[in-house]
Design an enzyme around this catalytic site. Structure first.
Site, PDB file in Angstrom:
ATOM      1  CB  VAL A 168       1.074   2.608  -4.198  1.00  0.00           C
ATOM      2  CG1 VAL A 168       1.724   4.141  -4.519  1.00  0.00           C
ATOM      3  CG2 VAL A 168       0.043   2.042  -5.185  1.00  0.00           C
ATOM      4  CB  ILE A 203      -0.110   4.170   1.173  1.00  0.00           C
ATOM      5  CG1 ILE A 203      -1.259   3.724   0.119  1.00  0.00           C
ATOM      6  CG2 ILE A 203       0.491   5.326   0.637  1.00  0.00           C
ATOM      7  CD1 ILE A 203      -2.496   5.006   0.384  1.00  0.00           C
ATOM      8  CE  LYS A 204       8.506   2.694   3.944  1.00  0.00           C
ATOM      9  NZ  LYS A 204       9.095   3.999   3.453  1.00  0.00           N
ATOM     10  CB  VAL A 205       4.745   8.107   2.771  1.00  0.00           C
ATOM     11  CG1 VAL A 205       3.383   8.157   1.786  1.00  0.00           C
ATOM     12  CG2 VAL A 205       4.197   8.035   4.413  1.00  0.00           C
TER      13      VAL A 205
END
Length: 212
Positions: A168, A203-205
């Site tokens: 995500v 998870i990528k932010v």
């Protein structure tokens, strides 16, 4: 493939997942130069969809060829290659088994005026193309955030049921946030937390800034 102690430890954190999903996570974690370390670098190529092919690839015309991106990820010894449906389809047979792939199943474009994305791929597509995971973007704070979260929940449930992992991209943006707020440390942490609670494995932010 012999798993390192670090990768075994990471897999132990996913208590609810089936062996298929854990095997696909292991494949990503054991791939490339960083394989086995618990760290990873994924090449995401959705620029042609998100920003238009001329803006994305004209400075480097070789990038118009979908095979170029597979080859770049493989030669750089990265952990995985993520792209929308058409880009994966264009090299799926040639590069089958060469690098783990992640099918990005929603996308936006630079002609849109809304902070939303359309669902453009499916779990069935990911299985057909031999992908290790599906990828999905959500925009916490967007006026469409809840619809995106519901779409993600449904797709994540389906993906896990057939042994795929879930990646995500969680990017806060919307009328309540300015550009500074989008990368504020606490906002990025909140975005990552929401993605985790929605069932993401990876998870990528955006890189957070020292703003609270």
């Amino acid at each position: 493939m012999k798993l390192t102690r670090r990768v075994k430890e990471i897999l132990s954190w996913y208590e609810s997942d089936n062996p298929g999903t854990k095997a696909n996570l292991a494949r990503i974690l054991m791939e490339g130069k960083l394989g086995g370390t618990g760290r990873m670098v994924i090449l995401p190529v959705d620029q042609g969809f998100e920003h238009g092919p001329a803006r994305s690839f004209a400075p480097n015309p070789a990038a118009y060829d979908p095979h170029y991106h597979f080859e770049l990820a493989i030669e750089a010894a990265l952990d995985a290659y993520a792209a929308p449906l058409g880009m994966i389809e264009a090299g799926a047979a040639t590069f089958a088994g060469a690098i783990p792939t992640i099918l990005k199943v929603n996308s936006s474009n630079s002609l849109s005026t809304t902070k939303d994305q359309a669902v453009t791929g499916s779990v069935a597509d990911a299985l057909r193309l031999g992908c290790s995971a599906i990828g999905f973007t959500i925009y916490p704070s967007s006026e469409y955030q809840f619809e995106m979260m519901e779409e993600l929940r449904e797709l994540a449930e389906e993906a896990k049921s057939v042994g795929l992992a879930v990646v995500v991209w969680s990017y806060p943006r919307g009328p309540m946030l300015d550009k500074v707020g989008e990368t504020a440390f606490d906002i990025c942490a909140y975005a990552a937390h929401m993605a985790a609670l929605l069932g993401a494995h990876i998870i990528k932010v955006k890189p957070p800034t020292n703003v609270l």
